[in-house]
Design a protein around this motif. Structure first.
Motif, PDB file in Angstrom:
ATOM      1  N   SER A 263      41.430  64.641  82.304  1.00 41.69           N
ATOM      2  CA  SER A 263      40.247  65.151  83.013  1.00 41.69           C
ATOM      3  C   SER A 263      39.519  66.187  82.176  1.00 41.69           C
ATOM      4  O   SER A 263      38.278  66.202  82.135  1.00 41.69           O
ATOM      5  N   ILE A 264      40.260  67.041  81.490  1.00 37.64           N
ATOM      6  CA  ILE A 264      39.648  68.080  80.663  1.00 37.64           C
ATOM      7  C   ILE A 264      38.800  67.463  79.548  1.00 37.64           C
ATOM      8  O   ILE A 264      37.712  67.960  79.235  1.00 37.64           O
ATOM      9  N   VAL A 265      39.278  66.360  78.948  1.00 37.35           N
ATOM     10  CA  VAL A 265      38.510  65.770  77.838  1.00 37.35           C
ATOM     11  C   VAL A 265      37.416  64.838  78.339  1.00 37.35           C
ATOM     12  O   VAL A 265      36.697  64.222  77.536  1.00 37.35           O
ATOM     13  N   GLY A 266      37.263  64.736  79.666  1.00 30.94           N
ATOM     14  CA  GLY A 266      36.123  64.003  80.217  1.00 30.94           C
ATOM     15  C   GLY A 266      36.373  62.573  80.616  1.00 30.94           C
ATOM     16  O   GLY A 266      35.415  61.810  80.817  1.00 30.94           O
ATOM     17  N   VAL A 267      37.652  62.174  80.742  1.00 29.08           N
ATOM     18  CA  VAL A 267      37.953  60.803  81.181  1.00 29.08           C
ATOM     19  C   VAL A 267      37.936  60.782  82.709  1.00 29.08           C
ATOM     20  O   VAL A 267      38.750  61.455  83.341  1.00 29.08           O
ATOM     21  N   PRO A 268      37.028  60.023  83.356  1.00 29.81           N
ATOM     22  CA  PRO A 268      36.935  60.000  84.817  1.00 29.81           C
ATOM     23  C   PRO A 268      38.232  59.518  85.454  1.00 29.81           C
ATOM     24  O   PRO A 268      38.971  58.728  84.863  1.00 29.81           O
ATOM     25  N   TRP A 269      38.498  59.978  86.693  1.00 28.34           N
ATOM     26  CA  TRP A 269      39.755  59.623  87.353  1.00 28.34           C
ATOM     27  C   TRP A 269      39.894  58.115  87.530  1.00 28.34           C
ATOM     28  O   TRP A 269      40.997  57.564  87.407  1.00 28.34           O
ATOM     29  N   SER A 270      38.789  57.429  87.800  1.00 28.23           N
ATOM     30  CA  SER A 270      38.851  55.977  87.983  1.00 28.23           C
ATOM     31  C   SER A 270      39.212  55.278  86.673  1.00 28.23           C
ATOM     32  O   SER A 270      39.943  54.288  86.646  1.00 28.23           O
ATOM     33  N   GLU A 271      38.700  55.809  85.575  1.00 29.11           N
ATOM     34  CA  GLU A 271      39.031  55.256  84.263  1.00 29.11           C
ATOM     35  C   GLU A 271      40.477  55.564  83.901  1.00 29.11           C
ATOM     36  O   GLU A 271      41.156  54.756  83.256  1.00 29.11           O
ATOM     37  N   GLN A 272      40.949  56.741  84.321  1.00 30.70           N
ATOM     38  CA  GLN A 272      42.348  57.104  84.080  1.00 30.70           C
ATOM     39  C   GLN A 272      43.283  56.105  84.743  1.00 30.70           C
ATOM     40  O   GLN A 272      44.277  55.677  84.155  1.00 30.70           O
ATOM     41  N   ALA A 273      42.977  55.746  86.003  1.00 23.69           N
ATOM     42  CA  ALA A 273      43.825  54.810  86.741  1.00 23.69           C
ATOM     43  C   ALA A 273      43.909  53.476  86.017  1.00 23.69           C
ATOM     44  O   ALA A 273      44.995  52.902  85.848  1.00 23.69           O
ATOM     45  N   ALA A 274      42.775  52.974  85.553  1.00 20.76           N
ATOM     46  CA  ALA A 274      42.759  51.702  84.840  1.00 20.76           C
ATOM     47  C   ALA A 274      43.517  51.805  83.519  1.00 20.76           C
ATOM     48  O   ALA A 274      44.244  50.883  83.119  1.00 20.76           O
TER      49      ALA A 274
END
Length: 205
Positions: free
Chosen positions: A182-193
């Motif tokens: 999250s700090i580096v700007g990866v959206p939560w939805s993208e994190q899940a994928a």
């Protein structure tokens, strides 16, 4: 003194030092303020024997930090992936598990009184974080709305703050990974994928 006698004494000294470091890891993981008497007793040695290896409590703490830092730095140097998001996530998860395993080193590293030494001991780890941030920014995988140096600083400080608040748990690695991404700007939805596509990141090793 015979050569065999000298080797035996050196072997005993090495074993005693190892016992003291193991006892320090165990006790300091539960109580960062554990006394030298308690550590010596847990190692099956006298306080006098402890002073034969460590001049004072600070010298013992420095050695505990050094032992933990070697393990953390090795993880950082061996963790890689073509996708900087995956590499950073994998490193965060592995470092969390290692911090849980050598909790004493993590506890001392989080102590403000030892920040300067910790920063120096973890220089290879910090360099690897800078490299991953630079790769992520250059590829567009990480946010570009702030300087790389500041983003690296935020990753380090956020990771440290998260370690300070969390205690070892089955989902601790997942929490750390999501916070850092999250700090580096990866959206939560993208994190899940991303984590679905790379289940090994959070799989126990």
């Amino acid at each position: 003194m015979t050569a065999r006698g000298g080797r035996a004494r050196r072997a005993d000294a090495t074993a005693n030092r190892e016992a003291l470091l193991n006892a320090a890891q165990t006790l300091l993981a539960a109580d960062p303020h554990a006394s030298l008497d308690a550590i010596a007793h847990a190692a099956g040695l006298s306080r006098r024997a402890l002073y034969g290896h460590f001049a004072d409590r600070e010298s013992l703490l420095r050695e505990v930090i050094s032992v933990g830092a070697e393990r953390f730095n090795r993880i950082a140097e061996l963790t890689d992936d073509p996708d900087p998001r995956v590499a950073l996530a994998r490193m965060a998860a592995r470092l969390w598990r290692e911090a849980s395993a050598v909790r004493a080193s993590a506890n001392i590293a989080l102590d403000d009184a030892h920040v300067a030494q910790t920063v120096q001991a973890l220089a290879p780890l910090r360099r690897r974080v800078r490299e991953l941030v630079a790769d992520g920014v250059a590829s567009g995988a990480f946010r570009r709305d702030m300087p790389e140096g500041l983003l690296t600083f935020l990753v380090e400080r956020t990771g440290r703050a998260t370690l300070r608040e969390l205690r070892p748990s089955s989902d601790g690695a997942g929490t750390v990974v999501r916070v850092v991404l999250s700090i580096v700007g990866v959206p939560w939805s993208e994190q899940a994928a991303l984590l679905d596509a790379h289940p090994e990141v959070l799989a126990a090793e």
